[in-house]
Enzyme design. Structure first.
Site, PDB file in Angstrom:
ATOM      1  N   GLY A 150     -17.801  -4.365 -35.789  1.00  0.00           N
ATOM      2  CA  GLY A 150     -18.732  -2.406 -35.305  1.00  0.00           C
ATOM      3  C   GLY A 150     -18.457  -1.193 -35.456  1.00  0.00           C
ATOM      4  O   GLY A 150     -17.056  -1.177 -35.470  1.00  0.00           O
ATOM      5  N   CYS A 151     -18.896  -0.463 -35.419  1.00  0.00           N
ATOM      6  CA  CYS A 151     -18.380   1.246 -35.935  1.00  0.00           C
ATOM      7  C   CYS A 151     -17.291   0.953 -35.103  1.00  0.00           C
ATOM      8  O   CYS A 151     -16.529   1.659 -34.846  1.00  0.00           O
ATOM      9  CB  CYS A 151     -18.945   1.367 -36.806  1.00  0.00           C
ATOM     10  SG  CYS A 151     -20.543   1.605 -35.517  1.00  0.00           S
TER      11      CYS A 151
END
Lengths: 344, 344, 344, 344
Positions: A150-151
Site C-alpha cells: 500500500g501507499c
C-alpha cells in the site's frame, strides 16, 4: 531478445494508467493486453484521452488473456476483486503482481478483521511475498505472487525499517501521514469533490485505517519486539504524494548520534532511496519511484523524527510494481524507472 | 454611547488587514488610526485594493497617534519591533494588544534562547498576560498589555488544555501541525513562491520552531507535571488554516472513556470552541474565530488523539485579538466575531 | 556513434531545469556543461535538489565552455542577456538555440518598441530562424541560430496557422490566453506569492504584452493579409500549462464546414500536434511536447473558435528547443520527447 | 419593527447555504423556514456542518411553509424544478425570488430551445422581472416574481451594459469567461473530481452554453441594435469567482477616449459596482456582492476590452438575491451585504 509480454488487469483506475505511463517507455516489455470488463472494446486512449497518439490498444475482457501467452500480469483491481483473479489463475505459468490489499497481510483472519469482508483464497497468503524490494529483495525474485504494498505503508515502513531492524526504538510508534487525493481513487465522490478538498485539510479514518495493520505487521517481521503503530492519515489538497512524519523513541543506550550512519548503511545499495538533510517535499519525488527519507534526533525531547516522501501512484503503487517485475526477471532494478521528478 | 477609538499599528501585513476586515463590522468601535512607516500618506485601500469602497483611511506614522486619544491599540508588527513600541508607550492610558511574539514567553532569557535576539524590555514580561481567553479570561480583563498568542500555539494549547489541566496525560506530547501559507507572512520569498507550494507539502523547522516553547511554557502553567512538547510544523498548499494532530498518553488509572465529557465540561461556556464528532476541517472554521476540537481514545494503542482546527489569521491572530478587546471592555465576547465560515 | 555534447547556458531557471529533465533521457546526447555565473562551482543538484542522484554535474562559468568542443548550445538566459552571448559566440562552430525573446522578432526596431530596451546585435535577426518546427521545418535544419518561440506565441500560432495560411479569416483575431505561474519565472515576487495566486485569477499586461507582436509578426509571415492580434494573457493558479481561446471570423465564401479537414491536412505529418474533438485541457499535455488543438465553427455567430493547450515549459520552451535540436542533427523529431502526460 | 420572515426553498446546494450565510447577519430578517424534501427532519447544520453553533433550524418540507405567514421566499432549486413551485404558489401573498434559470428568458419557446426541456408555466414569463438591480431597479421594486440572474450573465451584462445602452459598439461581442468550480454545483461528478480540476484548466460548452441566450437577450433589451454574443465558459481550479474578459468594437465616430467616463457615469449611484484601473481579480471580490469592472480601449486594434469579476455565489447568486429583497422591501440596498472580501 524478445520483449516480455505484459498483461494489465483493470484499465480505468489511476494504478492502471500509471502502469501504462511507465511501461510504455520500459525497454524490456510490450503491453500485450489491458483488460476492462466495463469498457472492453473501447480503446485505452478513449478511457484516458491524454494517451491519444501514444498507445493503440483495445481493451479486452479478462477471459481473452488466456490465449495470449503472457509473461507477467499486473492486477490493478479493487480490494476484494483481486483475490478472485488470483484464485482462478493460480495454475497459470505467469507470475502475478497484485496492487490491491488482498494478500498483504498475515492471514485471512487479519484481513477480515481490518477489511470487514471475508477472504476466499487462504492459500494466497502462503504463496505471496510482500513486495517492498528494499526489504525483501531475495524473496521477491522467485515468487509467483507479489503483494504490492500500500501507499501509506510504503512510506511508513521505508521510513522506519532501519530503526526497527536495528532494534533501536521503543515499541510505540506514531505515523502521521498526509496524502494527495489520488489515493482515494478515480471515482468521483463527496470526499473528492473539488470544493471539499481545495484550500482544505483534515484527518480521516483515525484509529482504524486498514493500512495500520499492514504497517504494523510488516514492521513486526523485522523486529524482535512487538511494535504498536498509531497511524493517522490526512487528505492534502494535492493530486499525488505522501509525506509521513514519524515519531519514535530510542531505547536506553542507543547511540542516537549515529542515526544518519544507520540509515546510510541500511540503504547503501538501494537506487530508489535518497537520504536527505532537509525534510523532503512531495514535488521532489513526484512522478518518480524515489522514496526520500530524512531522520533526526531531538535531544531536548529524546525522540527520533523520521520524515519520508513518495509519489503514492509510483513508489506507492505502479512504480514499485514495475520495480518488483524488474527483480522477477533479473533486469536492472531501475529499468523503465529513471524518470526525473516533475517539479514544478 | 461613543464608540471606542481603535489604533492599528502596522498596516501592510495579513494581521493588519484581518484586523480591519473584522473591526469594520464591529458594532462598538471606530478605526481611528492605522499606521505604516513605509506607506504613510497612502490610503489603506491603496495598500490592500480589495478594501476599495469600504474604508477611507489614510495611513499615518506612529508618532501621529499621540494626539488621537485612542482607547486601545493593536500591534500588527513583526517580532522584535513590537517591544520598542510597548516600551515607548508604557505610560500611555490605552491598553495594548500585541500580536507579535515579543511578550508571550516567560522571560527575556527564554525569548533570547528561542528567538535568537536580545530583548529590550524586561518589565513587559511582568505586565503581560497571555491572551487565550478560554484559559485566562479573568486575568485578561484588567491588563494593560496582552500578548496575543501565536497561531500554532492557539491550536495546540486549546486542543490539549483539558487533558493537561486535568492531569490526565503523561509528560511527552507530540503536536504535528499543518498550516496554510499566510502563516509565513505577506512578503514574497522562495518558500512562498507559488510553484514551490502548489501541489506540494513538507515539514520545516523540525525540532526548533519557536512556537515549541510557547506551547510548552503555556501548558506547563496549567500542569503540575513538566510536559515536553515535540512540535513539527508543515506547510500546506492552502491560504489559511491550521490543523494540529496531537498525540498524548493517558496516565495509568485515567478514565479514558470519559474523554468527551472532560472536553465538554472544560469548554462548556466558551462560544468559540466547537467540539466535533469527526476530525475537523480547515474550511469549517475559515474566516471565523472558531476552534473546532475532536478528541478520541484509541484502546488498541492506549493513546489520546486530539485534532484541532483554526483559521490562523482569525482565532490564530486578529480574531483572538478582537476577542481579547471585547473582554477588556466588558463587551459580549462575540461582538464583531459572528462571521459564518466561508465554505467553500 | 559518439553522443553529441550539449551545453546549457543558465542553470537556475525553469527552462534550464526542464532542459536537463528532458536531455538526461535523450538517447543521442550527453550534457557536457551547464553554466551559471552566480552558482558556478556548485553542483546542479544543489541548485535543484530534486535532481539528487540523477545528475553529477558541477556548474561552470560561460568562459569555461570554450575548451569543451560542444556540438550545440541552449541559451536559458533572460531577455536582454542572450544577445550578448550570441554576439560574442557568433564565430563558434556550434549552433545556438536561444530560448529568450532576443531574436524572435523582425528587427531591432520592433524589439526596442516592445521590449523597451536597445538591441546590440542587429545581425542576429538576419541569421536567426523562428523555431516552430511545424511551420519552418526546412529553414531550421541548416541554421546556426534558432530563436525558440515564446510560450504564448507557440499556443496561439499553432492554433491559428491553418486558418491564416489558408487565407480563410478576416484580419482581426482575438487571442485570450491563460497561463500557469511558471511562465512568470523562478524568482519569487508579489505576483507569484502563493496567497496572491491560489484560488485567484486575473488578466495582466492587457494591450501591451510583448508576445502580442511575436504572434502577429509570425502569423503575418504566413499570410498575404495584414492581421491584427488582440492578445490578453491571464494568470492561472496552476504550475504549468497554457490554454489559448482564439476567436476569428471566416472570410465570405469560406467553406466553414471543412474546418476540421483543414486542420487535419495541415498537421497531418506532425508528431506533436493532436487534434481533438473536445476542448483540450492542460493536464492532457502536462510534461510533454504536445500541442492539442480544437477548432469549431459557430453558425449562429459566424465565428471560428480555436482552442489550443500546451505545457509552457515543454512545447512552450525546453521541449520545443529539443525538437529543434533533433531537426538540426537530422534525428527522429521525437527523440527524447516521448514522455506520457503527467495526469493527474 | 418585526423582522421579516424568510423562507428558503432548497437547503442542500451552495446557493442555499450562501443565502443562510448572508441572511444570518441581515438586520431586518429572520429565517423562518428552510426546506428540503430529501433531508427534512434533519438540522440544517447536519447538512452543512460548518454552521454548527450558528443556526438551530430543522429542515421542513415545502408543504409545511403554508402555515408560516412568510414575507418572502427564495427558491434555491434546480432549473426545471422552480417552475413547479412558482406555478403552485402563484396566488400566495409573498413575493418569490427564484435563483434558477426558469424565468430569466423571454419566452417558453426560447427556454425550450436552450434548456432542452418544456416549460409548464408560461404566465411566469409575463410576471417576472430580470433581477439585475443596477439595470432594472424600478421594475424590481413592485414585482412578485424576480428571476435572479445567472452567474455568468451577471458578470457579462454588468460589464457590457454601459457600452450597449450607450449604443457605442458594433453588434458582435465576445465574452470569454472563467469560473470557479462551485458553479457546477454541490454534487460530486467526474467534472468536479479534484484530480480532474486541480492544476488543470479547460473550456466547456463551447457555442451552446445556455447562459449565452440569457446574456444576449438581456443586452438586447438595452440596445436598439441586435447584438450577437459569442460566449465561452472555462473551468478554473478555484472554488468561487468569475472573471469575464469581453471584447467589443466601437462604432465609427464613438469617442473612445471617454470610455472611463461612460462607466463612471453609468454606475455612479451603484454601491456594488467598483470601477478599477487594473484588471480585477477574483479574490478582491470573494465572499462579497461586489462586481469589479475594468474597461480600456486599444488604439492599435480599435477594440474595447472590458473585464469584470464577481463571486459567482454572491453577486452571481445569493447576494444579488438579497439585494433584490432589499429593493422589494425598500431597505438600504446594502443591508446584510457589507462583507469585506476574504483575501487571502
Amino acid at each position: 531478445m524478445r520483449k516480455k509480454k505484459i498483461g494489465i488487469i483493470g484499465a480505468t483506475g489511476y494504478t492502471g494508467s500509471e502502469l501504462v505511463r511507465i511501461l510504455l517507455n520500459h525497454p524490456e516489455v510490450d503491453i500485450a493486453a489491458i483488460t476492462s470488463e466495463s469498457r472492453k472494446g473501447d480503446q485505452f486512449a478513449e478511457v484516458h484521452p491524454f494517451f491519444r497518439g501514444l498507445i493503440d490498444q483495445q481493451l479486452v475482457s479478462i477471459k481473452d488473456i488466456e490465449s495470449m501467452d503472457l509473461d507477467v500480469v499486473f492486477l490493478a483491481l479493487p480490494h476484494g476483486v483481486s483475490m478472485d483473479f488470483v484464485k482462478d489463475h493460480a495454475d497459470k505459468p505467469y507470475p502475478v503482481i497484485d496492487l490491491s490489499g488482498d494478500f498483504r497481510l498475515d492471514s485471512p483472519e487479519t484481513y477480515e478483521a481490518w477489511y470487514n469482508k471475508g477472504h476466499i483464497y487462504q492459500k494466497g497468503f502462503e504463496d505471496a511475498v510482500y513486495g517492498i524490494p528494499e526489504l525483501f529483495k531475495e524473496e521477491i525474485k522467485d515468487k509467483k505472487l507479489i503483494a504490492n504494498p500500500g501507499c501509506y505503508p510504503t512510506s511508513a515502513i521505508l521510513g522506519l525499517a532501519p530503526l526497527v531492524e536495528g532494534g533501536m526504538i521503543e515499541s510505540q510508534v506514531i505515523v502521521d501521514s498526509k496524502s494527495g487525493i489520488t489515493g482515494a481513487g478515480v471515482k468521483a465522490k463527496a470526499a473528492t469533490h473539488f470544493p471539499n478538498v481545495n484550500d482544505n485539510f483534515k484527518a480521516y479514518s483515525v484509529k482504524n485505517h486498514r493500512h495500520t495493520i499492514e504497517i504494523e505487521g510488516t514492521l513486526n517481521k523485522l523486529s524482535s519486539d512487538e511494535l504498536k503503530v498509531q497511524f493517522t492519515p490526512h487528505l492534502l489538497p494535492v493530486d499525488r504524494g505522501i509525506v509521513s512524519t514519524i515519531y519514535s523513541k530510542p531505547k536506553t543506550g542507543v547511540n542516537t548520534s549515529k542515526i544518519s550512519e544507520v540509515y546510510k548503511d541500511f540503504y547503501k545499495d538501494e537506487p530508489f532511496i535518497r537520504l536527505t538533510d532537509q525534510p523532503p517535499a512531495i514535488k521532489e519525488v513526484r512522478g518518480t519511484n524515489y522514496c526520500d527519507i530524512y531522520c533526526t534526533y531531538d535531544e531536548r525531547t529524546d525522540n527520533f523524527i523520521t520524515i519520508s516522501a513518495i509519489d503514492n501512484l509510483v513508489k506507492g503503487a505502479a512504480g514499485q510494481a514495475v520495480q518488483n517485475m524488474n527483480l522477477l526477471f533479473g533486469w536492472d532494478e531501475t529499468a523503465g524507472l529513471r524518470q526525473v521528478p516533475m517539479n514544478p
